[in-house]
Design a protein around this motif. Sequence first.
Motif, short mmCIF file in Angstrom:
data_model
loop_
_atom_site.label_atom_id
_atom_site.label_comp_id
_atom_site.label_asym_id
_atom_site.label_seq_id
_atom_site.Cartn_x
_atom_site.Cartn_y
_atom_site.Cartn_z
N LEU A 51 0.79 -1.26 0.03
CA LEU A 51 -0.05 -0.14 -0.10
C LEU A 51 0.83 1.23 0.06
O LEU A 51 1.80 1.75 1.08
CB LEU A 51 -1.06 0.16 1.21
N THR A 52 0.88 2.15 -1.21
CA THR A 52 1.45 3.28 -1.34
C THR A 52 0.76 4.22 -1.92
O THR A 52 -0.36 3.84 -2.98
CB THR A 52 2.83 3.10 -2.18
N ILE A 53 0.86 5.55 -1.89
CA ILE A 53 -0.10 6.24 -2.64
C ILE A 53 0.16 6.14 -4.19
O ILE A 53 -0.83 6.36 -4.74
CB ILE A 53 0.53 7.87 -2.24
N ARG A 54 1.27 5.86 -4.52
CA ARG A 54 1.41 5.58 -5.94
C ARG A 54 0.57 4.63 -6.52
O ARG A 54 0.08 4.68 -7.66
CB ARG A 54 3.00 5.42 -6.28
N LEU A 60 -6.46 3.76 -9.65
CA LEU A 60 -7.50 4.55 -9.70
C LEU A 60 -7.36 5.20 -11.18
O LEU A 60 -8.22 6.09 -11.72
CB LEU A 60 -7.57 5.88 -9.04
N GLY A 61 -6.16 4.87 -11.89
CA GLY A 61 -5.93 5.01 -13.17
C GLY A 61 -5.45 6.51 -13.34
O GLY A 61 -5.98 7.31 -14.37
N THR A 62 -5.02 7.14 -12.24
CA THR A 62 -4.40 8.79 -12.25
C THR A 62 -3.03 8.63 -11.84
O THR A 62 -2.32 7.63 -11.61
CB THR A 62 -5.31 9.56 -11.41
N GLY A 63 -2.56 9.95 -11.39
CA GLY A 63 -1.36 10.04 -10.86
C GLY A 63 -1.32 10.52 -9.36
O GLY A 63 -2.62 10.94 -8.83
N PRO A 64 -0.25 10.24 -8.70
CA PRO A 64 -0.25 10.53 -7.30
C PRO A 64 -0.98 12.06 -6.79
O PRO A 64 -1.51 12.10 -5.77
CB PRO A 64 1.14 10.28 -6.73
#
Length: 249
Positions: A51-54, A60-64
């Motif tokens: 589990l990381t933000i990245r 979610l198919g997006t960037g941090p």
Amino acid sequence: MPSDPRQRRAARHAQPAGEPAAASPRKKPITVDRITDAALEVVATEGYDALTIRRVAAVLGTGPSSLYAHIVGKEDIDDLLVGRLCSEVVLPEPDPDTWREQVLDVYAQIRDQYLKYPGVSRAALGVVPTNLSTLRVREGLLAILLAGGIEPRSAAWVLDALSLYVSAYTLEQSLVQQRRRHPDQEWVLGREELIRRFTALPADTFPQTRRHAAELTSGTGHDRFEFTLGLIMDNLTQLQAVPRGDRAR
């Protein structure tokens, strides 16, 4: 059709007009609930260590950077995870006659929620909860203890002790299950093998371990969980607040 033959020829040989480009499907907006869902998906499929933000952003198919509009850091995700799991806990109406059973039931619910997601109880360790769903459960447990006649400071401290034990217990269970999935982890032993090894120890050095090997390895994890919470609750009854009138006698 153009009147000029050259224009008509050019029109015949021209590439047919393509279909109008379909509008790209609009991306769902990033929300706190979607971040929590994605974080739970990562823990459920890959374990808490992944589990990381990245990693959440990738699900979610997006960037941090998109997540930082809703969270400050990884600690926020931890708070959201525990809050989501606590939102599934059903709190009873505090009953002075059954307060002990009510506390044990609520913590059993928390245990079962944590065990659904490998290692997620680490998110609850060393963190002061701020999520309203987590605080709702703590408020409910405090109300049960107070209804049972436990004085406020003892009630507050026992909530910390019980919560710490539940987090540690579920973390251990998750680690054992994780290691059992790897054949090379030979040190994760079954009960029969443990008894065999204990009874094979030198009698002059380990007389009690040899003699009580069966007792040392008895019971399931949940049996021991209930036993430990029961020990704490049994001692807690000694701290029940004494009515003011009784103290003067």
